[in-house]
Motif scaffolding. Structure first.
Motif, short mmCIF file in Angstrom:
data_model
loop_
_atom_site.label_atom_id
_atom_site.label_comp_id
_atom_site.label_asym_id
_atom_site.label_seq_id
_atom_site.Cartn_x
_atom_site.Cartn_y
_atom_site.Cartn_z
N GLU A 1 49.37 36.58 27.17
CA GLU A 1 48.64 37.37 28.16
C GLU A 1 47.41 36.61 28.66
OE1 GLU A 1 47.46 40.25 30.79
OE2 GLU A 1 49.40 39.93 29.84
N VAL A 2 46.70 35.92 27.77
CA VAL A 2 45.54 35.12 28.19
C VAL A 2 45.98 34.02 29.14
CG1 VAL A 2 43.81 33.45 27.37
CG2 VAL A 2 44.14 35.60 26.15
N LEU A 3 47.06 33.33 28.81
CA LEU A 3 47.56 32.25 29.68
C LEU A 3 48.00 32.79 31.03
CD1 LEU A 3 49.58 30.17 27.07
CD2 LEU A 3 47.26 29.76 27.90
N ARG A 4 48.68 33.95 31.03
CA ARG A 4 49.12 34.57 32.27
C ARG A 4 47.92 34.90 33.15
NH1 ARG A 4 48.86 38.84 34.87
NH2 ARG A 4 47.78 39.96 33.23
N ARG A 5 46.89 35.44 32.54
CA ARG A 5 45.69 35.83 33.27
C ARG A 5 44.97 34.60 33.83
NH1 ARG A 5 43.52 39.36 36.42
NH2 ARG A 5 41.34 39.77 36.04
N ARG A 6 44.92 33.52 33.07
CA ARG A 6 44.28 32.29 33.55
C ARG A 6 44.98 31.77 34.79
NH1 ARG A 6 43.26 29.16 27.78
NH2 ARG A 6 41.48 30.44 27.13
N VAL A 7 46.31 31.77 34.76
CA VAL A 7 47.06 31.31 35.93
C VAL A 7 46.78 32.22 37.12
CG1 VAL A 7 49.38 31.06 36.89
CG2 VAL A 7 48.88 30.17 34.63
N GLU A 8 46.79 33.50 36.88
CA GLU A 8 46.55 34.48 37.93
C GLU A 8 45.17 34.28 38.58
OE1 GLU A 8 45.80 38.86 37.07
OE2 GLU A 8 47.91 38.85 37.67
N LEU A 9 44.18 33.91 37.79
CA LEU A 9 42.82 33.71 38.29
C LEU A 9 42.56 32.30 38.82
CD1 LEU A 9 40.86 35.65 35.52
CD2 LEU A 9 41.29 36.39 37.87
N GLY A 10 43.56 31.41 38.73
CA GLY A 10 43.39 30.04 39.20
C GLY A 10 42.57 29.18 38.27
N GLN A 11 42.55 29.55 37.00
CA GLN A 11 41.78 28.80 36.01
C GLN A 11 42.67 27.75 35.33
OE1 GLN A 11 40.67 31.98 33.40
NE2 GLN A 11 38.93 32.58 34.65
N PRO A 12 42.06 26.80 34.63
CA PRO A 12 42.86 25.88 33.82
C PRO A 12 43.65 26.66 32.78
CG PRO A 12 40.60 25.10 34.00
CD PRO A 12 40.62 26.49 34.56
#
Length: 74
Positions: A42-53
């Motif tokens: 979920e953390v990785l999914r959210r990072r991608v969604e926010l355009g983060q590394p």
């Protein structure tokens, strides 16, 4: 990215950006979730969604200090 079953379906639906450069912001922080856990995914999914590394240099790298479920022998 609602209702996408995998990354390939998302690319077909939304396209891709080969020049994308992830940006760190105030919400980009470490996670203590262990690899493979639903929390880490979920953390990785959210990072991608926010355009983060995808990876943070202080993310958990091992399983030390974690307690697993122990099932008694029958």
């Amino acid at each position: 990215m609602n209702n996408c079953k995998n990354v390939f379906e998302a690319i077909l639906r939304y396209g891709h950006d080969e020049d994308f450069v992830p940006q760190e912001d105030n919400e980009f922080s470490r996670t203590d979730a262990p690899a493979g856990s639903s929390a880490k995914i979920e953390v990785l999914r959210r990072r991608v969604e926010l355009g983060q590394p995808l990876w943070h240099y202080e993310d958990r790298v091992d399983y030390s200090g974690l307690t697993g479920a122990i099932r008694p022998r029958e």
